[in-house]
Write a protein that holds these residues in place. Structure first.
Motif, PDB file in Angstrom:
ATOM      1  N   GLY A  34      -7.534   1.549   3.180  1.00  0.00           N
ATOM      2  CA  GLY A  34      -6.415   0.865   3.796  1.00  0.00           C
ATOM      3  C   GLY A  34      -5.701   1.612   4.888  1.00  0.00           C
ATOM      4  O   GLY A  34      -4.910   1.026   5.612  1.00  0.00           O
ATOM      5  N   LEU A  82       0.822  -1.211   0.000  1.00  0.00           N
ATOM      6  CA  LEU A  82       0.000   0.000   0.000  1.00  0.00           C
ATOM      7  C   LEU A  82       0.857   1.262   0.000  1.00  0.00           C
ATOM      8  O   LEU A  82       0.489   2.275  -0.589  1.00  0.00           O
ATOM      9  CB  LEU A  82      -0.936  -0.002   1.203  1.00  0.00           C
ATOM     10  CG  LEU A  82      -2.144  -0.938   1.120  1.00  0.00           C
ATOM     11  CD1 LEU A  82      -2.884  -0.970   2.449  1.00  0.00           C
ATOM     12  CD2 LEU A  82      -3.094  -0.506   0.011  1.00  0.00           C
ATOM     13  N   LEU A 139      -8.151  -3.616  -1.091  1.00  0.00           N
ATOM     14  CA  LEU A 139      -7.663  -2.352  -0.588  1.00  0.00           C
ATOM     15  C   LEU A 139      -6.785  -1.707  -1.650  1.00  0.00           C
ATOM     16  O   LEU A 139      -6.215  -2.379  -2.510  1.00  0.00           O
ATOM     17  CB  LEU A 139      -6.833  -2.519   0.693  1.00  0.00           C
ATOM     18  CG  LEU A 139      -7.501  -3.100   1.927  1.00  0.00           C
ATOM     19  CD1 LEU A 139      -7.350  -4.612   1.974  1.00  0.00           C
ATOM     20  CD2 LEU A 139      -6.911  -2.498   3.187  1.00  0.00           C
ATOM     21  N   GLU A 157      -9.502   7.474   1.686  1.00  0.00           N
ATOM     22  CA  GLU A 157      -8.887   6.168   1.422  1.00  0.00           C
ATOM     23  C   GLU A 157      -9.876   5.175   0.817  1.00  0.00           C
ATOM     24  O   GLU A 157      -9.559   4.466  -0.140  1.00  0.00           O
ATOM     25  CB  GLU A 157      -8.287   5.598   2.707  1.00  0.00           C
ATOM     26  CG  GLU A 157      -7.041   6.313   3.197  1.00  0.00           C
ATOM     27  CD  GLU A 157      -7.347   7.637   3.876  1.00  0.00           C
ATOM     28  OE1 GLU A 157      -6.469   8.526   3.856  1.00  0.00           O
ATOM     29  OE2 GLU A 157      -8.453   7.796   4.428  1.00  0.00           O
ATOM     30  N   VAL A 158     -11.093   5.119   1.354  1.00  0.00           N
ATOM     31  CA  VAL A 158     -12.070   4.184   0.796  1.00  0.00           C
ATOM     32  C   VAL A 158     -12.547   4.681  -0.570  1.00  0.00           C
ATOM     33  O   VAL A 158     -12.842   3.874  -1.468  1.00  0.00           O
ATOM     34  CB  VAL A 158     -13.255   3.951   1.753  1.00  0.00           C
ATOM     35  CG1 VAL A 158     -14.140   5.172   1.872  1.00  0.00           C
ATOM     36  CG2 VAL A 158     -14.085   2.753   1.290  1.00  0.00           C
ATOM     37  N   THR A 166      -9.993   3.493  -3.040  1.00  0.00           N
ATOM     38  CA  THR A 166     -10.142   2.065  -3.322  1.00  0.00           C
ATOM     39  C   THR A 166     -11.353   1.805  -4.197  1.00  0.00           C
ATOM     40  O   THR A 166     -11.320   0.961  -5.097  1.00  0.00           O
ATOM     41  CB  THR A 166     -10.273   1.273  -2.007  1.00  0.00           C
ATOM     42  OG1 THR A 166      -9.167   1.582  -1.150  1.00  0.00           O
ATOM     43  CG2 THR A 166     -10.269  -0.227  -2.272  1.00  0.00           C
ATOM     44  N   THR A 203      -9.389  -1.819  10.029  1.00  0.00           N
ATOM     45  CA  THR A 203      -8.692  -2.446   8.915  1.00  0.00           C
ATOM     46  C   THR A 203      -7.754  -3.545   9.393  1.00  0.00           C
ATOM     47  O   THR A 203      -7.702  -4.637   8.817  1.00  0.00           O
ATOM     48  CB  THR A 203      -7.891  -1.398   8.122  1.00  0.00           C
ATOM     49  OG1 THR A 203      -8.742  -0.321   7.770  1.00  0.00           O
ATOM     50  CG2 THR A 203      -7.296  -2.010   6.872  1.00  0.00           C
TER      51      THR A 203
END
Length: 291
Positions: free
Chosen positions: A261, A150, A289, A182-183, A186, A276
């Motif tokens: 992530g 990541l 992720l 972050e989500v 993704t 997470t």
């Protein structure tokens, strides 16, 4: 650096009557842990679903050889055992791949595991790695490998679930939405996966946080990109949000959970918040992720 690479191009076996969105090249980490056979089956399922080419990468950590040579008279025997095990594992995997009628290649080399994965990830669409932190050979725990990927790669990572859930291609996908950047990152990276899902649930647990991206914007973005998703608002029933997510995913027979992530504080070793990290170590459902 010693390298062994074999390629079997079975692209003529793939259906090409119409373009299919989704990953076309999938990197699969070869690691002799308890869940590896599940990852092979999952990878084959994904390859068939998306018409993808599989790149199997088995990296024997260079540190293992340094340890072996440091042991003096036992070094040759240890190195021979590592090479023998690697060769046997490769033969077992290639036997399955030949019978599977998919496009694939297999590469075996001695190098730094995480750096080799990042380098190969530069020209693939998805990385499939394991969740199980227990190892049978020299190497890092799964959480450490995922964190490194990541940090250093923008390619989405699929962390296989446990048991039969590991075999699920995303017929029913779930987005664990918390309004974070972050989500959202993704979600964008996983659009190809989500377009092929039969159903997509955007799940919000609890009241959320002010100042974050709202779920309505996420649904509109998905719709404009050909993904029909429904919003599911779920009150927090457990002390740990991770338990709420798993409870919903298991009850709805979710095949994969798309989630962010990073935690808000990125200074920790794993970079992950509690939810997470908990799901990485203990979740029966596959995770996707990205950074």
């Amino acid at each position: 650096m010693s390298v062994e690479k074999r390629i079997r191009d079975r692209s003529q076996c793939l259906k090409t009557s119409e373009p299919v969105s989704g990953p076309k090249t999938i990197l699969v980490q070869v690691h002799d842990d308890d869940g590896f056979q599940d990852r092979i089956d999952l990878s084959l399922s994904l390859a068939r679903r998306y018409g993808a080419h599989l790149q199997f990468l088995h990296v024997i950590p260079s540190g293992a050889y340094r340890v072996a040579y440091g042991m003096g008279t036992c070094a040759c025997e240890i190195v021979s055992t590592l090479e023998e095990r690697a060769g046997e594992l490769q033969r077992q995997i290639e036997t399955q791949l030949v019978a599977a009628e998919v496009s694939w290649e297999y590469e075996r080399l001695t190098d730094d595991v995480k750096k080799a994965l990042v380098l190969r990830a530069a020209l693939v669409d998805l990385i499939v790695v394991g969740r199980d932190p227990r190892t049978r050979e020299f190497g890092d725990a799964a959480a450490t490998t995922v964190a490194y990927l990541l940090q250093n790669s923008s390619t989405p990572i699929w962390i296989a679930g446990g048991g039969t859930q590991a075999l699920c291609s995303p017929a029913h996908a779930m987005i664990a939405w918390n309004g974070s950047v972050e989500v959202a990152d993704t979600l964008r990276a996983a659009l190809g996966l989500l377009r092929k899902a039969d159903a997509v649930d955007l799940v919000c647990v609890g009241e959320g946080e002010e100042g974050l991206l709202d779920a309505g914007s996420a649904l509109a973005y998905l719709s404009r990109n050909g993904v029909r998703a429904r919003r599911v608002d779920r009150p927090q029933c457990f002390d740990d949000v991770a338990d709420d997510l798993v409870d919903y995913a298991v009850a709805q027979e979710i095949g994969v959970i798309v989630m962010g992530g990073y935690s808000h504080n990125r200074t920790g070793e794993f970079l992950f918040g509690g939810v997470t990290r908990r799901l990485l170590l203990d979740c029966p459902v596959s995770l996707v992720l990205s950074r």
